[in-house]
Design an enzyme around this catalytic site. Structure first.
Site, short mmCIF file in Angstrom:
data_model
loop_
_atom_site.label_atom_id
_atom_site.label_comp_id
_atom_site.label_asym_id
_atom_site.label_seq_id
_atom_site.Cartn_x
_atom_site.Cartn_y
_atom_site.Cartn_z
N HIS A 115 0.82 -1.23 0.00
CA HIS A 115 0.00 0.00 0.00
C HIS A 115 0.85 1.27 0.00
CE1 HIS A 115 0.45 0.01 4.53
NE2 HIS A 115 0.43 1.31 4.31
N ASP A 145 0.09 -7.46 1.48
CA ASP A 145 0.58 -6.09 1.65
C ASP A 145 2.10 -6.04 1.67
OD1 ASP A 145 0.31 -3.35 1.82
OD2 ASP A 145 0.15 -3.33 4.01
N SER A 218 4.75 2.66 7.94
CA SER A 218 4.35 1.51 7.12
C SER A 218 5.51 1.02 6.26
CB SER A 218 3.19 1.90 6.22
OG SER A 218 2.02 2.12 6.97
#
Length: 474
Positions: A115, A145, A218
């Site tokens: 993402h 992911d 992230s």
């Protein structure tokens, strides 16, 4: 004088104990300084630029046109700002977002989240020594992911990969990343839980921690105290947008497997069965006459799928797959997906109370699942049965959509059935592993159930099938 002496002795002893305890407590706390010094250079800052078509700029001269500012305006409810995402008209404009990653090989391969780099037109990687490189996206897998990117550099410091299966709940861990763009920030905490299954995330047994993870973290690494990377920081649970002590990381063994496939072929190959599953609740276990609630209950089998060809049936409960125990239904997708397509594996099941072992060939997961038959909602007015279901038999055209299978259309649902979640338009496929061939037969089966007992009703709703436990009222 004696009283003053005793007080002085007590004060002295108290101070001595305090001075003794404090260093001991400090000694027991982990020291992250060496980890930060050695592993900090392996972590990178990732800047993503995307071109949004049909925007028009923020409308504020001199203001940066970035994602964080747009989110701030949205939160304060400022409407109609030109250039905000989702608005039509105007000229193209660029947006920027930030993430983290870490170097897994000295020749420039970097792991991050899918993402982070999705929809990116340009990916810029910044090292801890301030060097910057444009990166190429090797591949990304949205299901886990995980993404693999590459920069043209050599001799880079790389992480040491650890074993996430040896992690223990309560063990200290640390994250390094770029929260809110603040490069090489370290936060620490403990492992809160392992093997977490999150909604819509069937292929990752997440590591849950209370490490402070914020936007920009992230894709960054999660380290154990030995300086080994054990996870990829991926998600947080938050009502505010900031850290609330619920952070989730992808185990590094899962991420490395995905990155190896992306590097070799640019795509991911996963094992696939073609079944719908659900949890074995206590009520369902009682209705099937089972003592345990472990396993994955098969609620649907796709025609001509590997499961269908291998002999799996609706109502079977899978207890072991390829020798691996299936404790909860969430364990099965991860185990199946990890198996190489084409491999024949043993599957231990319970069918109508009896244990069986099947030899099943695992297929390859298709990109898009075949569309399942939908239910009809044509009206009818038969009487409600003992559990509150008003049913009618399907028309030949509706049966054709079910590949010739029998089913009973729910015209109305009240009482115990409605409380259990069955609603008008559902199709009843079976009762306690018995096919629903007619309304009369179904009602006779229900009437034969003693009051207070639980039955398992197999329901088709839209594209999904599931067992619904219903307690027969007195």
């Amino acid at each position: 004088m004696m009283k003053q002496w005793i007080s002085a002795v007590f004060l002295t002893c108290t101070m001595s104990v305090s001075m003794f305890v404090m260093p001991a407590q400090a000694k027991d706390l982990p020291d992250f300084t060496e980890l930060a010094e050695k592993q900090g250079p392996t972590v990178v800052n990732i800047s993503i630029t995307s071109v949004v078509h049909g925007g028009g700029g923020m409308g504020f001269p001199g203001m940066p046109n970035d994602e964080n500012l747009q989110e701030l305006l949205r939160r304060f409810g400022i409407p109609g700002m030109p250039g905000l995402p989702g608005q039509e008209g105007g000229q193209d404009y660029k947006t920027q977002s930030l993430g983290s990653g870490f170097i897994i090989s000295s020749d420039g391969y970097i792991l991050t989240n899918a993402h982070v780099v999705s929809e990116a037109d340009e990916v810029l990687v910044k090292l801890s020594d301030k060097r910057e490189f444009k990166a190429k996206i090797i591949g990304a897998d949205k299901r886990t992911d995980v993404a693999l990117i590459k920069i043209e550099a050599t001799g880079l410091p790389k992480v040491v990969v650890g074993d996430p299966t040896t992690l223990k709940v309560g063990e200290w861990v640390a994250a390094i990343g770029s929260p809110f763009g603040l490069e090489n920030t370290m936060t620490a905490g403990i492992v809160s839980a392992k093997g977490r299954a999150l909604p819509q995330e069937n292929y990752v047994p997440f590591i849950q921690t209370d490490v402070a993870i914020n936007p920009g973290n992230s894709g960054g690494p999660l380290f154990n105290l030995r300086g080994e990377v054990v996870g990829v920081n991926s998600q947080i649970y938050s009502k505010s947008g900031g850290s609330m002590g619920l952070s989730f990381s992808i185990p590094i063994d899962v991420a490395i497997d995905i990155s190896n496939q992306l590097k070799a072929t640019g795509r991911i190959s996963r094992g696939w069965l073609g079944i719908g599953i659900q949890e074995v609740t206590k009520d369902l276990a009682d209705s099937f006459g089972l003592k345990q609630t472990s396993g994955a209950l098969i609620a649907g089998v796709e025609k001509n799928s590997p499961a269908d060809k291998g002999g799996l049936e609706v109502g079977d409960i899978i207890l072991k797959f390829d020798g691996k125990p299936i404790v909860t239904s969430g364990d099965l997708p991860r185990v199946v997906a990890s198996i190489k397509p084409g491999k024949v594996v043993p599957v231990e099941i319970v069918r109508k109370g009896a244990s069986k072992t099947l030899q099943l060939g695992v297929g390859e997961m298709p990109n898009e699942q075949a569309e399942a038959p939908a239910s009809s909602k044509e009206p009818s007015k038969p009487e409600a049965n003992k559990i509150g279901l008003t049913l009618r038999e399907l028309t030949p055209q509706q049966k054709k959509k079910l590949n010739g299978k029998n089913g009973l259309l729910v015209v109305e649902s009240v009482g115990a059935a409605a409380q259990a979640g069955i609603r008008r338009g559902d199709v009843i496929l079976g009762l306690n592993n018995n096919e629903s061939q007619s309304v009369d037969l179904f009602n006779k089966q229900i009437n034969a159930v003693a009051a207070g007992k639980t039955v398992a009703v197999l329901v088709l709703r839209g594209e999904n099938t599931l067992y619904v436990p219903i307690k027969v009222s007195k």
